[in-house]
Motif scaffolding. Structure first.
Motif, PDB file in Angstrom:
ATOM      1  N   PRO A  37       0.814  -1.225   0.000  1.00  0.00           N
ATOM      2  CA  PRO A  37       0.000   0.000   0.000  1.00  0.00           C
ATOM      3  C   PRO A  37       0.841   1.266   0.000  1.00  0.00           C
ATOM      4  O   PRO A  37       0.464   2.275  -0.592  1.00  0.00           O
ATOM      5  CB  PRO A  37      -0.820  -0.123   1.284  1.00  0.00           C
ATOM      6  N   SER A  38       1.978   1.224   0.682  1.00  0.00           N
ATOM      7  CA  SER A  38       2.900   2.351   0.711  1.00  0.00           C
ATOM      8  C   SER A  38       4.303   1.788   0.892  1.00  0.00           C
ATOM      9  O   SER A  38       4.510   0.886   1.711  1.00  0.00           O
ATOM     10  CB  SER A  38       2.553   3.311   1.854  1.00  0.00           C
ATOM     11  N   PRO A  59       3.236   6.367  -1.299  1.00  0.00           N
ATOM     12  CA  PRO A  59       1.971   5.622  -1.289  1.00  0.00           C
ATOM     13  C   PRO A  59       1.375   5.436  -2.687  1.00  0.00           C
ATOM     14  O   PRO A  59       0.169   5.634  -2.888  1.00  0.00           O
ATOM     15  CB  PRO A  59       1.080   6.517  -0.421  1.00  0.00           C
ATOM     16  N   ARG A  90      -3.975   3.825   0.781  1.00  0.00           N
ATOM     17  CA  ARG A  90      -2.554   3.829   0.459  1.00  0.00           C
ATOM     18  C   ARG A  90      -1.753   4.454   1.601  1.00  0.00           C
ATOM     19  O   ARG A  90      -1.326   5.616   1.540  1.00  0.00           O
ATOM     20  CB  ARG A  90      -2.316   4.546  -0.867  1.00  0.00           C
TER      21      ARG A  90
END
Length: 840
Positions: free
Chosen positions: A35-36, A51, A801
């Protein structure tokens, strides 16, 4: 149990004495889209992430979401390709936000009647107030609005005399929580429940047509759900002569392993390999705690021709402040073969600001380039620095000092390497980015330095020189460590599980700060990121512990010792442990509003027992035996059928008669018995072993609901994850009769959603750390994999994110709250079990 650290150290030593490996290629191929992505990380304050799927899709940011810009470009035969970050917008304020001007608008706290967003709406009945609007803990508040579950409506009118809709316009806004924004009656923003600072929204061609010469109005509505409240917004026009790296490099690959993030880009006729490395080796406390990261790069021709190449890397003093309005100072100098650009806040309020979603505003950031042919660092005008590089691949002559008092005057801190002619053989090098926080936190009313400083004997320049001089050995050790983390996880739970652990490692480590107290005790304090900002929270220590129990139990002790010492000092005199030691970075005693008696008592006793079993002795427990006895007796007296107490899952609501909390008490009592036996206290061991067994048998009768066991003893037709029972399986005690674990696991499999197993029957959300604990009770890897598949899908697909959120909806995959937290150290529970069984 076999000494895992010795084994790891031997394998690293052998590798470092072998031929250098290809440090630009990941030791393991990873399919997971995180996600990041961690880029530059060390602790809760030095924490920079991307992100996005592509490194060029947006500005890099702190885990809080605050911009912490990194920018990179490769100049190939005179053409520039941006490979890192987003061009900072060169904007002119039409109606500025409060970082430039304390503006005034009309507002009301009551739901307005009529078309309140319309440009011609009669706002005469509204109040006038100055921005920003919100709770006192937020920046630049002039008009207070803070009550939970309340709304504010704000209108701001302004004139535009010269309107050219071919210009690029941006709405910039900050909000907490649910936010809507309208331009001349047209809704352009609807956030849902979240909170963000300085969001930049470029107006579409259709939105630009809403602008008019003369009067315009921006209207906003914000709902404060809970906690902080905030509203600020403005409108900006991009300058026509803005300097940009417009051409994006083509990202070919991205792999995230434990200590390093790997990228490969195509930049016209050359390829660029880029590696961000935080050398957080868990058995090397100096490296683990040193706040310096490597950025390694390699360029090679792909068309069998030579190409003229220069690399550009940049950051700004924004790394060193919490609010964009805080003044900064920056300078350049050289020392022992390294050229530095240094930046920090002017005020240097060391350990002064405490709280949750904040960034450091004391200490100094350093961009460090190792002296060598073609390499230079510089400090200067933000736009002109890039203009010079675009023109001929060089930097501006450095300013020796630069003071910033307004955000628009922020300079560039830049590094360039003129690689000259690059062939297919390629050329490579590295630079470093670090942060000296001077003092890290305040512990028991005394400011303490980070561990790596050894009470001031080591300077940040010593640290940079050490990492420079040992670059290749450290990079090879990191590579070997990454492969070990992956391989151990793959053996315990398969490829998907290994990729999840690889993505989680730096997040766990970087949510902590390592230091010593004045007696020399090693202390390792977590920050409760995006939760409430507490420092060294016991019910964060508990779920995060498997990583440290597996690879370095001294770090598990370092999270617990201060809690023992707090009680031993007499400053905490309750018959159970404290919940926390304050709000980060101030650790002078518990500040949490409510106690968690069984939760924290069970956590401390269980983890102490886990350490004893791993080390093969109860020496650590013996030092605090009186406290452990007091806490265990509390568990024995109150843990069979808990009253209405808070537990670690307090966000879900706390029910009395919590069955999983009762298990924690039972396992704490059993763990105490195990330690007593190690210490030779046979009568004590027998007494508490019998008590634990008696309680477990009674528990099974009280919670039984046929094919599963209840969430609470008095609640029919409920269920919950019984993750605390994992210790019964790991320690081989078999306390719970009638195949409780088998029935629970089988039942969980019927309750899974697309993105994982819910926490219990009340909601569709879950805690991913507890999923893995529950999954670890599976009878085999195939069953374990059935729990991992939807969790992998969540991490891989979530639209939230952020650094992995441990609290998410299992039906949508969206985060509920919590990000960048240490608790995902609990993901290592299967590895811990694998090592435990291997050495039992």
């Amino acid at each position: 149990m076999k000494n895992l650290l010795t084994t790891m150290a031997l394998s690293v030593s052998l590798l470092c004495n072998a031929q250098p490996s290809d440090i630009f290629k990941p030791g393991k191929s990873v399919d997971l889209r995180v996600p990041s992505t961690p880029l530059i990380v060390s602790d809760p304050y030095l924490s920079i992430w991307s992100p996005y799927d592509k490194l060029t899709d947006g500005t890099t940011e702190h885990w809080t979401g605050a911009p912490k810009p990194l920018l990179g470009a490769l100049r190939v035969d005179g053409k520039c390709y941006r490979f890192l970050g987003q061009n900072k917008l060169d904007l002119h304020a039409i109606v500025p936000m409060t970082d430039v001007e304390i503006w005034e608008g009309a507002y009301t706290l009551k739901h307005p009647s009529g078309d309140w967003t319309n440009i011609n709406f009669n706002e005469s009945g509204w109040e006038r107030g100055k921005a920003a609007f919100g709770s006192p803990d937020m920046p630049r508040i002039s008009t207070k609005w803070k009550d939970e579950n309340t709304d504010i409506y704000v209108r701001r009118s302004f004139d535009i005399s010269n309107l050219d809709i071919t210009d690029d316009f941006y709405l910039i806004y900050s909000h907490d929580d649910v936010f809507e924004l309208y331009l001349n009656g047209e809704k352009l923003v609807s956030t849902g429940e979240t909170w963000k600072d300085n969001v930049h929204l470029k107006l579409s061609d259709a939105a630009k047509k809403m602008l008019r010469k003369g009067k315009n109005t921006i209207a906003a509505h914000c709902h404060n759900t809970t906690g902080g409240a905030y509203v600020d917004f403005g409108l900006y026009r991009e300058k026509k002569d803005a300097v940009k790296f417009s051409t994006e490099a083509v990202q070919k690959a991205a792999d995230v392993l434990a200590t390093s993030s790997y990228y490969t880009f195509t930049c016209g006729p050359v390829e660029l390999d880029l590696v961000f490395t935080a050398p957080q080796l868990i058995d090397d406390l100096d490296l683990l705690s040193t706040p310096v990261n490597y950025i390694s790069y390699r360029v090679r021709s792909t068309d069998k021709k030579e190409h003229d190449v220069q690399l550009y890397f940049e950051t700004t003093p924004e790394l060193t402040i919490n609010e964009s309005t805080q003044p900064t100072t920056a300078c350049t100098f050289s020392k022992n073969g390294i050229t530095y650009v240094e930046a920090g806040s002017i005020d240097q309020p060391i350990c002064d600001r405490k709280g949750d979603g904040i960034c450091a505003d004391w200490g100094y950031a350093y961009l460090a380039g190792v002296n060598g042919a073609g390499k230079s660092t510089s400090l200067g005008d933000y736009s002109e620095m890039k203009r010079a590089f675009i023109k001929d691949g060089r930097l501006l002559h450095p300013k020796t000092k630069w003071i910033t008092r307004q955000p628009e005057n922020t300079p560039a801190m830049a590094y360039v390497h003129n690689l000259g002619k690059v062939s297919s053989n390629g050329k490579s090098d590295f630079l470093m980015l670090g942060y000296d926080d001077i003092y890290s936190l305040e512990y028991m009313y005394e400011k303490r330095m980070g561990y790596w400083k050894h009470d001031g004997q080591v300077t940040i320049f010593d640290a940079f020189e050490k990492l420079r001089d040992n670059y290749l050995p450290i990079m090879n050790r990191c590579r070997a460590f990454d492969e070990m983390i992956y391989d151990d996880a793959e053996q315990a739970g398969g490829k998907k599980y290994a990729e999840i652990c690889s993505a989680a490692y730096r997040q766990v480590i970087s949510a902590h700060k390592l230091f010593t107290d004045k007696q020399g005790n090693l202390l390792f304090f977590s920050k409760e990121n995006n939760s409430n900002g507490c420092v060294n929270t016991v019910d964060l220590t508990y779920p995060s512990a498997p990583l440290f129990l597996t690879y370095n139990p001294d770090l598990a002790k370092a999270m617990m010792t201060s809690i023992f010492e707090y009680s031993a000092s007499g400053r905490w005199n309750k018959p159970f442990p404290a919940h926390d030691l304050g709000t980060y970075p101030i650790a002078n005693g518990q500040l949490y509003g409510g106690d968690m008696p069984i939760e924290e008592g069970g956590n401390m006793v269980i983890l102490t027992a886990a350490i004893a079993k791993i080390e093969g002795n109860a020496d650590y427990a013996k030092k605090y035996w009186d406290l452990l006895t007091t806490w265990t007796n509390y568990l024995a007296e109150n843990g069979q059928d808990p009253e209405n107490q808070l537990c670690t899952d307090d966000f879900a609501g706390h029910w009395a008669h919590n069955a999983n909390l009762s298990i924690k008490a039972i396992m704490g009592i059993a763990g105490y018995s195990e330690m007593a036996r190690m210490l030779g206290y046979e009568d004590v061991a027998d007494k508490y072993a019998a008590k634990a067994k008696e309680m477990a048998v009674k528990w099974e009768q009280m919670a039984n609901e046929g094919d599963h066991y209840r969430l609470a003893f008095d609640r029919k037709n409920t269920w919950s994850q019984k993750y605390n029972m994992i210790w019964d399986k790991m320690w081989g005690l078999d306390l719970f009769p009638n195949n409780v674990i088998e029935k629970e696991v089988n039942y969980y499999l019927t309750k899974q959603n697309l993105y994982g197993l819910p926490l219990d029957s009340r909601k569709e959300y879950t805690k991913s750390d507890w999923i893995i604990w529950s999954a670890s009770m599976s009878p085999d890897k195939a069953t374990f994999g059935k729990f991992i598949d939807p969790l992998y899908k969540y991490v891989n697909e979530t639209v939230s994110r952020v650094p992995i959120s441990d609290w998410h909806y299992t039906d949508s995959g969206k985060m509920v709250g919590f990000k960048a937290r240490s608790v995902i150290g609990g993901y290592w529970m299967p590895v811990l079990m694998d090592k435990t069984y291997e050495n039992r």
